[in-house]
Design a protein around this motif. Structure first.
Motif, PDB file in Angstrom:
ATOM      1  N   TYR A 166      -3.702   5.105  -1.265  1.00 19.78           N
ATOM      2  CA  TYR A 166      -2.967   3.710  -0.953  1.00 19.78           C
ATOM      3  C   TYR A 166      -4.154   2.740  -0.893  1.00 19.78           C
ATOM      4  CZ  TYR A 166      -1.282   0.409   2.353  1.00 19.78           C
ATOM      5  OH  TYR A 166      -0.965  -0.835   2.841  1.00 19.78           O
ATOM      6  N   THR A 167      -3.685   1.680  -1.145  1.00 23.23           N
ATOM      7  CA  THR A 167      -4.381   0.410  -1.180  1.00 23.23           C
ATOM      8  C   THR A 167      -3.337  -0.605  -0.897  1.00 23.23           C
ATOM      9  OG1 THR A 167      -4.315  -0.519  -3.266  1.00 23.23           O
ATOM     10  CG2 THR A 167      -6.098   0.972  -3.020  1.00 23.23           C
ATOM     11  N   PRO A 168      -3.768  -1.512   0.160  1.00 16.17           N
ATOM     12  CA  PRO A 168      -2.665  -2.576   0.375  1.00 16.17           C
ATOM     13  C   PRO A 168      -2.217  -3.368  -0.924  1.00 16.17           C
ATOM     14  CG  PRO A 168      -4.424  -2.776   1.695  1.00 16.17           C
ATOM     15  CD  PRO A 168      -5.069  -1.773   0.649  1.00 16.17           C
ATOM     16  N   ALA A 169      -2.823  -3.467  -1.890  1.00 19.33           N
ATOM     17  CA  ALA A 169      -2.352  -3.929  -3.097  1.00 19.33           C
ATOM     18  C   ALA A 169      -1.275  -3.099  -3.947  1.00 19.33           C
ATOM     19  CB  ALA A 169      -3.521  -4.163  -4.192  1.00 19.33           C
ATOM     20  N   ASN A 170      -1.512  -1.901  -3.915  1.00 15.74           N
ATOM     21  CA  ASN A 170      -0.459  -1.177  -4.643  1.00 15.74           C
ATOM     22  C   ASN A 170       0.493  -0.669  -3.761  1.00 15.74           C
ATOM     23  OD1 ASN A 170      -1.475   1.504  -3.268  1.00 15.74           O
ATOM     24  ND2 ASN A 170      -2.650   2.219  -4.996  1.00 15.74           N
ATOM     25  N   ASN A 171       0.422  -0.326  -2.413  1.00 12.48           N
ATOM     26  CA  ASN A 171       1.321  -0.020  -1.471  1.00 12.48           C
ATOM     27  C   ASN A 171       1.878   1.255  -1.726  1.00 12.48           C
ATOM     28  OD1 ASN A 171       3.408  -0.615   0.856  1.00 12.48           O
ATOM     29  ND2 ASN A 171       5.096  -1.263  -0.685  1.00 12.48           N
ATOM     30  N   PHE A 172       1.184   2.236  -2.238  1.00 10.09           N
ATOM     31  CA  PHE A 172       1.715   3.564  -2.677  1.00 10.09           C
ATOM     32  C   PHE A 172       1.962   4.514  -1.488  1.00 10.09           C
ATOM     33  CE2 PHE A 172       1.916   7.675  -4.136  1.00 10.09           C
ATOM     34  CZ  PHE A 172       2.486   7.492  -5.462  1.00 10.09           C
ATOM     35  N   ALA A 224      -4.630   3.755   6.934  1.00  9.56           N
ATOM     36  CA  ALA A 224      -4.694   3.890   5.508  1.00  9.56           C
ATOM     37  C   ALA A 224      -5.395   2.591   4.761  1.00  9.56           C
ATOM     38  CB  ALA A 224      -3.347   4.040   4.940  1.00  9.56           C
ATOM     39  N   GLY A 225      -4.856   1.556   5.352  1.00 10.22           N
ATOM     40  CA  GLY A 225      -5.592   0.131   4.743  1.00 10.22           C
ATOM     41  C   GLY A 225      -7.180   0.038   5.230  1.00 10.22           C
ATOM     42  N   MET A 226      -7.209   0.369   6.255  1.00 14.89           N
ATOM     43  CA  MET A 226      -8.752   0.271   7.013  1.00 14.89           C
ATOM     44  C   MET A 226      -9.621   1.396   6.284  1.00 14.89           C
ATOM     45  SD  MET A 226      -8.541  -2.466   8.509  1.00 14.89           S
ATOM     46  CE  MET A 226     -10.128  -2.481   9.307  1.00 14.89           C
ATOM     47  N   VAL A 227      -9.100   2.541   6.057  1.00 10.69           N
ATOM     48  CA  VAL A 227      -9.721   3.614   5.222  1.00 10.69           C
ATOM     49  C   VAL A 227      -9.974   3.104   3.810  1.00 10.69           C
ATOM     50  CG1 VAL A 227      -9.887   5.920   4.452  1.00 10.69           C
ATOM     51  CG2 VAL A 227      -9.103   5.339   6.875  1.00 10.69           C
ATOM     52  N   ALA A 228      -9.023   2.709   3.186  1.00  8.15           N
ATOM     53  CA  ALA A 228      -9.161   2.087   1.746  1.00  8.15           C
ATOM     54  C   ALA A 228     -10.168   1.078   1.776  1.00  8.15           C
ATOM     55  CB  ALA A 228      -7.885   1.866   1.234  1.00  8.15           C
ATOM     56  N   ARG A 229     -10.221   0.013   2.686  1.00 12.49           N
ATOM     57  CA  ARG A 229     -10.987  -0.996   2.856  1.00 12.49           C
ATOM     58  C   ARG A 229     -12.593  -0.325   2.766  1.00 12.49           C
ATOM     59  NH1 ARG A 229     -11.576  -5.403   7.511  1.00 12.49           N
ATOM     60  NH2 ARG A 229     -12.768  -3.738   8.282  1.00 12.49           N
ATOM     61  N   ALA A 230     -12.921   0.628   3.606  1.00 13.39           N
ATOM     62  CA  ALA A 230     -14.135   1.175   3.824  1.00 13.39           C
ATOM     63  C   ALA A 230     -14.601   1.918   2.350  1.00 13.39           C
ATOM     64  CB  ALA A 230     -14.061   1.995   4.923  1.00 13.39           C
ATOM     65  N   GLY A 231     -13.850   2.115   1.376  1.00 10.88           N
ATOM     66  CA  GLY A 231     -14.078   2.723   0.045  1.00 10.88           C
ATOM     67  C   GLY A 231     -13.848   4.170  -0.075  1.00 10.88           C
ATOM     68  N   GLN A 232     -13.058   4.542   0.958  1.00  6.74           N
ATOM     69  CA  GLN A 232     -12.462   6.184   0.999  1.00  6.74           C
ATOM     70  C   GLN A 232     -10.988   6.310   0.757  1.00  6.74           C
ATOM     71  OE1 GLN A 232     -14.532   8.756   1.293  1.00  6.74           O
ATOM     72  NE2 GLN A 232     -16.585   7.409   1.684  1.00  6.74           N
ATOM     73  N   PRO A 233     -10.864   7.596   0.084  1.00  4.43           N
ATOM     74  CA  PRO A 233      -9.176   7.716  -0.584  1.00  4.43           C
ATOM     75  C   PRO A 233      -8.559   7.590   0.698  1.00  4.43           C
ATOM     76  CG  PRO A 233     -10.938   9.456  -1.516  1.00  4.43           C
ATOM     77  CD  PRO A 233     -11.557   8.576  -0.420  1.00  4.43           C
ATOM     78  N   ALA A 234      -7.327   7.218   0.783  1.00  6.76           N
ATOM     79  CA  ALA A 234      -6.378   7.174   1.880  1.00  6.76           C
ATOM     80  C   ALA A 234      -5.073   7.732   1.362  1.00  6.76           C
ATOM     81  CB  ALA A 234      -6.249   5.706   2.639  1.00  6.76           C
ATOM     82  N   ASP A 275      16.289  14.047  -0.067  1.00  2.44           N
ATOM     83  CA  ASP A 275      17.089  15.243  -1.090  1.00  2.44           C
ATOM     84  C   ASP A 275      15.959  16.305  -1.330  1.00  2.44           C
ATOM     85  OD1 ASP A 275      14.989  13.969  -2.726  1.00  2.44           O
ATOM     86  OD2 ASP A 275      16.271  13.014  -4.097  1.00  2.44           O
ATOM     87  N   GLY A 276      14.696  16.448  -0.983  1.00  3.13           N
ATOM     88  CA  GLY A 276      14.010  17.779  -0.954  1.00  3.13           C
ATOM     89  C   GLY A 276      13.098  17.372  -2.162  1.00  3.13           C
ATOM     90  N   SER A 277      12.912  16.241  -2.623  1.00  2.52           N
ATOM     91  CA  SER A 277      11.731  16.156  -3.776  1.00  2.52           C
ATOM     92  C   SER A 277      10.807  15.309  -3.195  1.00  2.52           C
ATOM     93  CB  SER A 277      12.327  14.949  -4.697  1.00  2.52           C
ATOM     94  OG  SER A 277      12.705  13.783  -4.292  1.00  2.52           O
ATOM     95  N   ALA A 278       9.563  15.408  -3.782  1.00  2.00           N
ATOM     96  CA  ALA A 278       8.154  14.560  -3.261  1.00  2.00           C
ATOM     97  C   ALA A 278       8.309  13.548  -4.470  1.00  2.00           C
ATOM     98  CB  ALA A 278       7.142  15.587  -3.677  1.00  2.00           C
ATOM     99  N   ARG A 279       8.189  12.199  -3.805  1.00  2.00           N
ATOM    100  CA  ARG A 279       8.508  10.875  -4.465  1.00  2.00           C
ATOM    101  C   ARG A 279       7.614  10.082  -4.340  1.00  2.00           C
ATOM    102  NH1 ARG A 279      14.388   9.314  -3.258  1.00  2.00           N
ATOM    103  NH2 ARG A 279      14.780  10.974  -4.228  1.00  2.00           N
ATOM    104  N   GLY A 280       6.791   9.771  -5.094  1.00  2.00           N
ATOM    105  CA  GLY A 280       5.610   8.673  -5.008  1.00  2.00           C
ATOM    106  C   GLY A 280       6.115   7.372  -5.550  1.00  2.00           C
ATOM    107  N   GLY A 281       5.673   6.071  -5.072  1.00  2.00           N
ATOM    108  CA  GLY A 281       5.836   4.849  -5.375  1.00  2.00           C
ATOM    109  C   GLY A 281       5.599   3.788  -4.313  1.00  2.00           C
ATOM    110  N   PRO A 282       6.064   2.429  -4.628  1.00  2.00           N
ATOM    111  CA  PRO A 282       5.730   1.533  -3.549  1.00  2.00           C
ATOM    112  C   PRO A 282       6.661   1.595  -2.302  1.00  2.00           C
ATOM    113  CG  PRO A 282       5.833   0.694  -5.855  1.00  2.00           C
ATOM    114  CD  PRO A 282       6.411   1.956  -5.816  1.00  2.00           C
ATOM    115  N   ASP A 283       5.929   1.484  -1.249  1.00  2.00           N
ATOM    116  CA  ASP A 283       6.730   1.729   0.182  1.00  2.00           C
ATOM    117  C   ASP A 283       8.026   0.743   0.279  1.00  2.00           C
ATOM    118  OD1 ASP A 283       7.560   2.374   2.710  1.00  2.00           O
ATOM    119  OD2 ASP A 283       5.684   1.608   3.579  1.00  2.00           O
ATOM    120  N   PRO A 284       9.277   1.232   0.187  1.00  2.00           N
ATOM    121  CA  PRO A 284      10.379   0.425   0.339  1.00  2.00           C
ATOM    122  C   PRO A 284      10.187  -0.303   1.812  1.00  2.00           C
ATOM    123  CG  PRO A 284      10.884   2.691   0.536  1.00  2.00           C
ATOM    124  CD  PRO A 284       9.643   2.797   0.166  1.00  2.00           C
ATOM    125  N   TRP A 285       9.692   0.151   2.610  1.00  2.00           N
ATOM    126  CA  TRP A 285       9.581  -0.559   4.032  1.00  2.00           C
ATOM    127  C   TRP A 285       8.568  -1.517   4.200  1.00  2.00           C
ATOM    128  CZ3 TRP A 285      10.371   3.967   8.161  1.00  2.00           C
ATOM    129  CH2 TRP A 285      11.557   4.551   7.775  1.00  2.00           C
TER     130      TRP A 285
END
Length: 542
Positions: A493-499, A407-417, A506-516
């Motif tokens: 995703y970008t390495p900066a936003n870590n999304f 995902a980071g390499m794709v983002a670095r190339a300027g494409q959505p990841a 729990d059955g939800s779709a939940r977006g945010g910074p990767d806790p891992w």
């Protein structure tokens, strides 16, 4: 939770409606090989078992797919044979047909009411199974739900095991074309078939998404990075497909390397095991005259989890041939040799990995200077079981961190990841899977075929989660963006936003910074080219 269930109901209402036009939808189309007849199946039309190449038998065994034509109208309403293999009982997607070498067939679904010039977005599925098992016939791989979203969905078979990956000096000397990666040649041929024939089904050959899981996910990364697939696809979905070094050494066709024999050397080992000597035309004739069972030798996923011993007679998977496979995923991504397309990539929360250690000290020592930090993150109480720890570290090294890396390499190339984690466990199996979502358990949710997987045990929460994920993936296939009529915004995703988009427990779709992030950073720092060969421990099967 009621919100998710109501949302699922709205999605169902928004699906392509059954109309009188659908009931009388044309089922005969003309493709470049001839005329075919499919069948209406509810809200979709399906064509199954369409040959896309001659049977790879006899003189076509271990050759690139050969073009095929027929006269008259071919009935294509039943799945063709899955490719030759030995099925195994715990397969996450049991086959629906009898395996055979005569297996190079396609399946197509489209919405029943779609006009001939609909320009439907196209999705192409590549199944997993360790390159030794799998097929396009399992019920959980049905493309019907994607078709109901207004998508032309395609699946196909590719050769497996020694039928799909094999080399021998006699084949090299025969000069019949590309060598070694016959499975990948089948995959390329399938994408070329889609390019030529999508319009016949109302599909748009200029809007193609390749999606694959496990070995199919690794294949999707190969599609992304291979020079021979350019112009055949527009975006990629990778489900648990790795992304750094392959789990097996980068094997060459003819060149032996230290501790890594060439594919030809291994082919000679196999030939000797079946009583075939020599490297000339007679040896090739004898190899092609072997029965399918003689070539198979009982090979299945189960054998891949056994520590190697004795003489090696199977290369294990893709070979670095210099044409289709020109390097490791990491080397190609870092050289910027991937296609510049949007990518969706992720893993399950308790994914598969290979590796381990006899003690915790030995395991954490593999993190080098990060050993103490790894211990704190992976075993904060000090009470974790060594096998569970080994599984978690192996999964992060083999699947989770490489997915984030891609995902980071794709983002670095300027494409959505679009980076995700599938953490949901179906209600009926939650008690037996306390560690999270296992490898391949996401497939019926992505396809919204959970009814085929869980039957009467399916719950409204399971169904809601499947419809949610299926919608995100369908949106991505349509326009390269998973958002639209979905419950949570999925940010690239970008390495900066870590999304990360987490399809949560729990059955939800939940977006945010990767806790891992912290532990995956440690995995990345301790890489380089992490090798998972201390103890080959199966964490999950598929």
């Amino acid at each position: 939770m009621m919100t998710m269930i109501r949302y699922a109901a709205l999605l169902a209402c928004a699906a392509v409606p059954m109309t009188a036009a659908a009931e009388t939808a044309p089922t005969e189309v003309t493709i470049d090989a001839g005329r075919i007849r499919g069948a209406v199946e509810g809200k979709v039309v399906a064509w199954k078992g369409i040959p896309f190449a001659k049977p790879p038998i006899g003189d076509n065994r271990w050759r690139a797919p050969q073009s095929i034509r027929w006269s008259g109208v071919k009935q294509t309403t039943e799945y063709g044979h899955d490719c030759m293999q030995k099925p195994f009982p715990s397969d996450a997607a049991p086959l629906g047909t009898e395996p055979s070498e005569d297996c190079l067939v396609m399946n197509v679904w489209r919405p029943a009411g779609a006009p001939a010039n609909a320009k439907l977005p196209v999705m192409v599925w590549i199944y997993g199974g360790g390159f030794v098992n799998g097929g396009s016939s399992p019920a959980v791989y049905s493309g019907a739900k994607f078709a109901e979203q207004g998508i032309m969905f395609v699946s196909f078979n590719y050769r497996l095991g020694r039928f799909g990956f094999f080399a021998h000096p006699a084949l090299t000397a025969a000069r019949e074309g590309m060598l070694g990666n016959y499975a990948y040649m089948d995959q390329v041929a399938a994408l070329q078939w889609v390019k030529r024939n999508a319009a016949s089904f109302g599909g748009d050959a200029g809007n193609v998404t390749v999606i694959g899981e496990s070995a199919g996910g690794g294949s999707a990364i190969n599609v992304l990075t291979s020079p021979v697939t350019r112009g055949l696809f527009n975006r990629v979905v990778v489900m648990s497909g790795g992304g750094r070094a392959p789990l097996l050494p980068a094997r060459k066709i003819s060149v032996d390397q230290p501790q890594v024999p060439s594919a030809e050397t291994i082919g000679l080992n196999f030939a000797k095991s079946v009583g075939v000597d020599g490297t000339g035309p007679d040896a090739l004739r004898k190899l092609r005259a072997l029965s399918a069972d003689q070539v198979l030798q009982g090979l299945s996923m189960m054998q891949l989890f056994v520590p190697p011993g004795g003489v090696q007679t199977y290369v294990g998977g893709p070979i670095e041939d210099g044409t289709i496979v020109t390097g490791t995923p990491q080397s190609l991504l870092e050289a910027g040799r991937q296609a510049r397309v949007p990518v969706m990539i992720g893993t399950t929360s308790a994914d598969i990995g290979f590796g381990g250690a006899p003690t915790k000290d030995a395991l954490f020592a593999t993190f080098g200077a990060g050993a103490s930090a790894a211990r704190r993150l992976y075993d904060p109480t000090g009470n974790a079981d060594i096998r569970a720890l080994g599984a978690a570290v192996a999964a992060d090294r083999g699947m989770t961190e490489p997915a984030r890396y891609v995902a980071g390499m794709v983002a670095r190339a300027g494409q959505p990841a679009y980076y995700y984690r599938f953490s949901y466990v179906a209600d009926s199996v939650r008690a037996t899977q306390p560690g999270g979502a296992t490898h391949a358990s996401d497939i019926p949710f992505f396809f919204d075929t959970v009814h085929a997987k869980y039957g009467a045990a399916l719950t409204p929460k399971d169904a809601a989660m499947a419809q949610t994920i299926n919608r995100y993936v369908g949106n991505f296939a349509k326009a390269g963006d998973p958002n639209g009529g979905t419950p949570a915004r999925w940010t690239p995703y970008t390495p900066a936003n870590n999304f990360l988009m987490d399809f949560a427990a729990d059955g939800s779709a939940r977006g945010g910074p990767d806790p891992w992030k912290a532990k995956l950073d440690l995995v990345a720092a301790s890489n380089p080219a992490v090798q998972y060969r201390t103890i080959r421990t199966p964490v999950a099967v598929r």
